[in-house]
Scaffold this active site. Sequence first.
Site, mmCIF file in Angstrom:
data_model
loop_
_atom_site.group_PDB
_atom_site.id
_atom_site.type_symbol
_atom_site.label_atom_id
_atom_site.label_comp_id
_atom_site.label_asym_id
_atom_site.label_seq_id
_atom_site.Cartn_x
_atom_site.Cartn_y
_atom_site.Cartn_z
ATOM 1 N N ASP A 1 -52.354 -48.274 75.832
ATOM 2 C CA ASP A 1 -52.076 -46.981 76.860
ATOM 3 C C ASP A 1 -50.882 -46.701 77.249
ATOM 4 O O ASP A 1 -50.107 -47.326 78.148
ATOM 5 C CB ASP A 1 -53.142 -47.393 78.259
ATOM 6 C CG ASP A 1 -52.907 -46.144 79.229
ATOM 7 O OD1 ASP A 1 -52.833 -44.882 78.881
ATOM 8 O OD2 ASP A 1 -52.911 -46.568 80.443
ATOM 9 N N GLU B 1 -54.165 -43.844 73.063
ATOM 10 C CA GLU B 1 -54.616 -43.008 73.627
ATOM 11 C C GLU B 1 -53.851 -41.829 73.507
ATOM 12 O O GLU B 1 -52.754 -41.774 73.690
ATOM 13 C CB GLU B 1 -54.843 -43.405 75.373
ATOM 14 C CG GLU B 1 -55.431 -42.249 76.170
ATOM 15 C CD GLU B 1 -55.776 -42.740 77.542
ATOM 16 O OE1 GLU B 1 -56.153 -42.162 78.311
ATOM 17 O OE2 GLU B 1 -55.215 -43.941 77.976
ATOM 18 N N ASP C 1 -53.176 -50.185 83.625
ATOM 19 C CA ASP C 1 -52.682 -49.899 82.272
ATOM 20 C C ASP C 1 -53.326 -50.592 81.434
ATOM 21 O O ASP C 1 -53.539 -50.565 80.282
ATOM 22 C CB ASP C 1 -51.088 -49.605 82.325
ATOM 23 C CG ASP C 1 -50.742 -48.642 83.214
ATOM 24 O OD1 ASP C 1 -50.995 -47.483 82.886
ATOM 25 O OD2 ASP C 1 -50.020 -48.936 84.078
#
Length: 158
Positions: free
Chosen positions: A7, A67, A139
């Site tokens: 992420d 992502e 995160d």
Amino acid sequence: MILIGLDPGLTCTGWGIVAKSGSRISHVANGQIRTDAKAGMAERLAELDAALTDVLLHHRPDSGAVEEVFVNKNPQSTLKLGQARGVAMLSLARAGMPVAEYPTKVIKKALVGTGAADKKQIQAMLKVLLPGVRLAGEDASDALAVAITHANMLGSHR
């Protein structure tokens, strides 16, 4: 098979690693990489790359996923996120692994069943899917969600 999910973010990049054996997915590790907000952009990107390289060398994943960038209202924030994402993808590719990308809505839907899931719902589902997991932060939990999505998508492509 060992899979890493990322992420990406300039301030904080989450990483999550899972092992996939058949249809079983288990937690390996997760964490967050924070860069020095007072440092220059190039220095922060180099710091992120070095830390990701350390994670990759330690855990030796077979495949990775990142992502996809969503567009913020602030173009400057979107640009910084894109630069961190580029470093994340480069680190994975340089380690010689295939790299997949998944939109946020796909990750949320894969994990919770709806593309509008919030962070609390994702964290709750991670605790169901990975019993006993200790999340290093938001995160890191998002990165584990990316890794699990990747593990499930790999299975569906075979």
